[in-house]
Design a protein around this motif. Structure first.
Motif, PDB file in Angstrom:
ATOM      1  N   SER A 191       0.853  -1.181   0.000  1.00  0.00           N
ATOM      2  CA  SER A 191       0.000   0.000   0.000  1.00  0.00           C
ATOM      3  C   SER A 191       0.892   1.236   0.000  1.00  0.00           C
ATOM      4  N   ALA A 192       0.311   2.392  -0.308  1.00  0.00           N
ATOM      5  CA  ALA A 192       1.096   3.615  -0.465  1.00  0.00           C
ATOM      6  C   ALA A 192       1.261   4.320   0.870  1.00  0.00           C
ATOM      7  N   ASP A 193       2.061   3.723   1.758  1.00  0.00           N
ATOM      8  CA  ASP A 193       2.334   4.360   3.047  1.00  0.00           C
ATOM      9  C   ASP A 193       3.728   3.972   3.522  1.00  0.00           C
ATOM     10  N   GLY A 194       4.201   4.688   4.513  1.00  0.00           N
ATOM     11  CA  GLY A 194       5.558   4.473   5.002  1.00  0.00           C
ATOM     12  C   GLY A 194       5.781   3.098   5.591  1.00  0.00           C
ATOM     13  N   SER A 195       4.754   2.543   6.244  1.00  0.00           N
ATOM     14  CA  SER A 195       4.933   1.221   6.840  1.00  0.00           C
ATOM     15  C   SER A 195       5.094   0.155   5.757  1.00  0.00           C
ATOM     16  N   SER A 196       4.486   0.364   4.602  1.00  0.00           N
ATOM     17  CA  SER A 196       4.692  -0.574   3.494  1.00  0.00           C
ATOM     18  C   SER A 196       6.137  -0.528   3.004  1.00  0.00           C
ATOM     19  N   LYS A 197       6.721   0.649   3.017  1.00  0.00           N
ATOM     20  CA  LYS A 197       8.127   0.757   2.613  1.00  0.00           C
ATOM     21  C   LYS A 197       9.007  -0.062   3.546  1.00  0.00           C
ATOM     22  N   TYR A 247      -4.268   8.868  -4.415  1.00  0.00           N
ATOM     23  CA  TYR A 247      -2.999   8.528  -5.054  1.00  0.00           C
ATOM     24  C   TYR A 247      -3.003   8.976  -6.520  1.00  0.00           C
ATOM     25  N   PHE A 254       1.606  10.199  -1.670  1.00  0.00           N
ATOM     26  CA  PHE A 254       1.352   8.794  -1.976  1.00  0.00           C
ATOM     27  C   PHE A 254       2.266   8.326  -3.105  1.00  0.00           C
ATOM     28  N   VAL A 257       5.862   7.808  -1.983  1.00  0.00           N
ATOM     29  CA  VAL A 257       6.112   6.547  -1.269  1.00  0.00           C
ATOM     30  C   VAL A 257       6.203   5.388  -2.248  1.00  0.00           C
TER      31      VAL A 257
END
Length: 354
Positions: A191-197, A247, A254, A257
Motif C-alpha cells: 500500500s502507499a504508506d511508510g509502513s509498506s516501505k 494517489y 502517496f 512513497v
C-alpha cells in the motif's frame, strides 16, 4: 507450471484480496489450465472469498474444517508432522474444486483451504526442522513443494498445465518459509504508506539477505537456503494494491512513497538481477529504471463499495456487473465507475502472469 507466492511482511495490504482476484481472473483467462490456490494464512481470508464470501464462504470453510481429517492445509500439515521426513503422498485429498460451491468462479479453479490450526501446528513444524536427519531443515521446507507435486501427479492424466498461487501469512513464520520454499516467483503487494516501505525492506532482508547495515544478522531462512543450496522465489512483480483516488489525483506524498518502494526494489535489481524473473519469457533485461518499472511494477485501484461487495459475496471484480446487490440483507448499489477503477487493473496484472 509456475508457483507464485503472494507475500508482504505486513498485514493490511490486501494480500488475500489480491490472491482472490488474481487467481479467479487467471483461471478465467486460461481455461485450459488448472489453477490451484494454496491458502497458507491462518486467517483463511482468501479461502473465505473463494468459497463464496462472508456468509456462504465462512459456512463452507467451517464444513471443511469439521471433516476428519480436516479438508484444509492443516490436515495436510498434520500428515507431515506424523511423517516429517518421508512424503506420505496425501496432498491431493485436500484439494477442493470451487465452482460447485461458488458458481461465480470458473470450473478450473481449485483450493486447499486455510486454517487457523496452522498457528497451533507451527511449533511442531519448527521442531521437526531441528531434529532428525542432517538435512531435516531442507526436508521440512520441502513439504509444500511435495504437496504441489502430489496434486500434479493426481492431475497428470488430465493433460492440463497448471499454475499455483500461494497466499502467505504476513508474519515470517515457519509456514511462510514453507510457502516461499515451494514457490518459483514472488508477487509483493504493498500500500502507499511508510509502513509498506519498511515491510518491503523486510521482505528483501528476510527472503533475499539484503542488509541495510554492516553486520546485520541474516534470517535463518536465507541462511538455510544457502546452506542447503535451495532456490528462493524470483521477484516477479510488486503491486501497489487498492490505491485510493488520492494517489491518482492530488496527493503527491502517496506517489512519492510508491516511487521510494520502487527504488528499494530497483536497487536490489542493480545489485543482483538473478533474484528477479524476467517476463514475459524471452524479454530483454530492463536497461533503465523506466523499463524496470514497466516490467515489474503494477498498480491496482480501489473499487470502494465494489471491492467490499466482491469480497463479501465471493464474486470476482472482473465478473461483477453494476446494479443493486443484496449484501448481508441490505441492498447495495455498485456503480460501473467503481468497477472501472479496478477490473482493468486486475486484468492487466493477470495478463503479465505466465
Amino acid at each position: 507450471m509456475a508457483v507464485y507466492a503472494i507475500w508482504n511482511n505486513k498485514g493490511g495490504v490486501g494480500k488475500s484480496y489480491l490472491t482472490f482476484q488474481v487467481a479467479s481472473e487467471y483461471a478465467q483467462q486460461n481455461p485450459n489450465k488448472k489453477v490451484l490456490v494454496i491458502d497458507l494464512c491462518p486467517q483463511a481470508n482468501s479461502s473465505s472469498m473463494l468459497l463464496g464470501g462472508m456468509v456462504n464462504g465462512e459456512n463452507a470453510l467451517a464444513a471443511l474444517h469439521s471433516t476428519v481429517p480436516r479438508t484444509s492445509i492443516a490436515g495436510y500439515i498434520n500428515d507431515r508432522i506424523v511423517s516429517p521426513y518421508q512424503n506420505p503422498r496425501t496432498g491431493s485429498q485436500y484439494v477442493k474444486p470451487l465452482a460447485a460451491t461458488n458458481p461465480a468462479l470458473p470450473s478450473n479453479l481449485y483450493l486447499i483451504a486455510g486454517d487457523e490450526q496452522l498457528e497451533l501446528q507451527s511449533s511442531r513444524v519448527r521442531a521437526a526442522t531441528e531434529r532428525g536427519p542432517d538435512d531435516a531443515w531442507r526436508l521440512v521446507h520441502m513439504w509444500i513443494r511435495d504437496l504441489i507435486a502430489d496434486v500434479a501427479d493426481a492431475w497428470a492424466h488430465h493433460e492440463h498445465e497448471y499454475t499455483v498461487f500461494v497466499d502467505c501469512n504476513p508474519s515470517f513464520s515457519i509456514y511462510t518459509e514453507l510457502a516461499l520454499s515451494a514457490s518459483d516467483r514472488l508477487i509483493i503487494p504493498f500500500s502507499a504508506d511508510g509502513s509498506s516501505k519498511r515491510a518491503v525492506r523486510s521482505v528483501l532482508a528476510l527472503a533475499y539477505g539484503v542488509s541495510r547495515q554492516p553486520g546485520q544478522a541474516q534470517s535463518e531462512f536465507f541462511l538455510g537456503t544457502l546452506r542447503h543450496q535451495m532456490n528462493r522465489p524470483k521477484i516477479y512483480m510488486y503491486v501497489g494494491n487498492r490505491l485510493t483516488q488520492s494517489y491518482y489525483s492530488s496527493a503527491a506524498a502517496f506517489k512519492t512513497v510508491v516511487g521510494e518502494i520502487g527504488d528499494e526494489i530497483y536497487d536490489v535489481w542493480c545489485a543482483n538481477p538473478n533474484e528477479f524473473s524476467i517476463h514475459p519469457a524471452g524479454s530483454p533485461f530492463p536497461a533503465s529504471k523506466r523499463t524496470f518499472k514497466a516490467m515489474f511494477q503494477k498498480e491496482v485501484g480501489d473499487a470502494n463499495t465494489a471491492s467490499v461487495v466482491s469480497s463479501t459475496l465471493g464474486t470476482p471484480i472482473c465478473q461483477m456487473t453494476s446494479g443493486t446487490k443484496l449484501v448481508l440483507g441490505k441492498n447495495v448499489v455498485v456503480n460501473q465507475s467503481q468497477l472501472d477503477k479496478q477490473a482493468p487493473n486486475i486484468r492487466d496484472v493477470v495478463s503479465a502472469i505466465e
